[in-house]
Design a protein around this motif. Sequence first.
Motif, PDB file in Angstrom:
ATOM      1  N   VAL A  38     -22.742  71.072  13.314  1.00 38.27           N
ATOM      2  CA  VAL A  38     -21.831  72.117  13.788  1.00 38.27           C
ATOM      3  C   VAL A  38     -20.432  71.763  13.306  1.00 38.27           C
ATOM      4  CG1 VAL A  38     -20.823  73.263  15.799  1.00 38.27           C
ATOM      5  CG2 VAL A  38     -23.247  72.618  15.807  1.00 38.27           C
ATOM      6  N   LEU A  79     -20.375  78.679  22.878  1.00 38.00           N
ATOM      7  CA  LEU A  79     -20.049  77.491  22.093  1.00 38.00           C
ATOM      8  C   LEU A  79     -21.296  76.859  21.483  1.00 38.00           C
ATOM      9  CD1 LEU A  79     -17.381  75.903  24.467  1.00 38.00           C
ATOM     10  CD2 LEU A  79     -16.954  77.004  22.256  1.00 38.00           C
ATOM     11  N   TYR A 128     -23.823  67.335  19.838  1.00 40.72           N
ATOM     12  CA  TYR A 128     -23.019  68.482  20.244  1.00 40.72           C
ATOM     13  C   TYR A 128     -23.777  69.332  21.266  1.00 40.72           C
ATOM     14  CZ  TYR A 128     -20.442  72.918  19.622  1.00 40.72           C
ATOM     15  OH  TYR A 128     -19.720  74.076  19.812  1.00 40.72           O
ATOM     16  N   TRP A 148     -16.267  72.765  13.312  1.00 40.25           N
ATOM     17  CA  TRP A 148     -15.099  73.472  13.842  1.00 40.25           C
ATOM     18  C   TRP A 148     -14.011  73.381  12.769  1.00 40.25           C
ATOM     19  CZ3 TRP A 148     -13.824  72.668  19.739  1.00 40.25           C
ATOM     20  CH2 TRP A 148     -14.965  72.943  20.504  1.00 40.25           C
ATOM     21  N   ILE A 186     -16.239  78.418  14.413  1.00 40.92           N
ATOM     22  CA  ILE A 186     -17.313  77.496  14.783  1.00 40.92           C
ATOM     23  C   ILE A 186     -18.582  77.997  14.114  1.00 40.92           C
ATOM     24  CG2 ILE A 186     -18.623  76.463  16.662  1.00 40.92           C
ATOM     25  CD1 ILE A 186     -16.277  76.889  18.487  1.00 40.92           C
ATOM     26  N   TYR A 218     -13.656  81.594  17.664  1.00 39.03           N
ATOM     27  CA  TYR A 218     -13.877  81.374  19.089  1.00 39.03           C
ATOM     28  C   TYR A 218     -12.584  80.870  19.726  1.00 39.03           C
ATOM     29  CZ  TYR A 218     -18.900  81.505  18.029  1.00 39.03           C
ATOM     30  OH  TYR A 218     -20.164  81.884  17.620  1.00 39.03           O
TER      31      TYR A 218
END
Length: 340
Positions: free
Chosen positions: A110, A70, A143, A112, A103, A83
């Motif tokens: 970052v 992640l 994050y 998503w 991701i 993911y």
Amino acid sequence: MSAEYATFGLAPATRPGGLLAGGDFQVHRDFVDFVVDGRPLLHRLSDLDAVSPLASDVPPSLFTAQVRSLLLETGAPLPDGRYVVYGCPECEELACGAVTAVIERDGEDVIWRDFAWQTGDRADLERDGYHGVGPFRFRGDVYRAALTALLDGDLPGSRRRVLLIGAHAALLARPAAALRTIGIGADITQSADGVTADELRSYGAVLFGRSVPARERDAVRRALAGAGADVPCVDALAPVVPLLVAQAEQALETGRDSHRRLTDLTVAGGAAEFEVVSACRVRLTAHRVDRLSRARSRDLFDAVLEPGRHRVPLDPPAVRGEAYLVARTAGTVLVTAVRP
């Protein structure tokens, strides 16, 4: 893509196990959920029984690998940069279905995006996409700090052990075995005498058998307080194994009110009333003890409900006499007595 930032965080979550009325059971899983803009991401996905890859009962090496994935320190495990965000709580097979997302990095941020339900090598966004979820842009430093803290041992979670106290250990053996079956540790004792402070602090809840006198219950509570263990203590409602399991599960969830999908279960006027926080599947089961002291269990309701206050009429024969109601949904178990 929107330039607005969403907040990112982590919080402990539970997929309650359960001994169901028909004798089947589902495994209890503790995991770390993703919190986006102050709300568990799982709650945005209605009627989904799933856990994140960050489960507390996986081997440490696998947990670390999931975190590093992640963090984008390794390549995406699925084609197209996808993911697994949530998977089956009973196994690790993609064939059971999983929520996946792309991701990716965008500079220091970052992102998503493109959430979808996936059962094969590739996701069909048009058919199976969660079109109302995301995309989410997270500040990279926040994050990474949240996920890196997990690698440092700062793992949100709960104590998944219950201490059952009663004068007759044989009467508690069946609920203890049922709790262990669904992944919750359970120990039996007649009193807290001789139990060390460290041991007391390892429990997430205490369940008193109905035969335990008030003085012994008070002594246990004093022992817990002296050990610095802020542990909920509950009194067994009836000698019905699925009911006792549900009571223990509800006690283990104490302190997680902000992440409940189901709240405020009551029974009045021949109906069950409760509040649904986010769309989810709700199951109601009645447990009672008949005139011959036999345990009776019956499923009463099973449906996906939208957020809001709901009222479900109850079948009078199922809740006559000494009766209790258990409500279940993903992440929440509630128990209440049915008053005449």
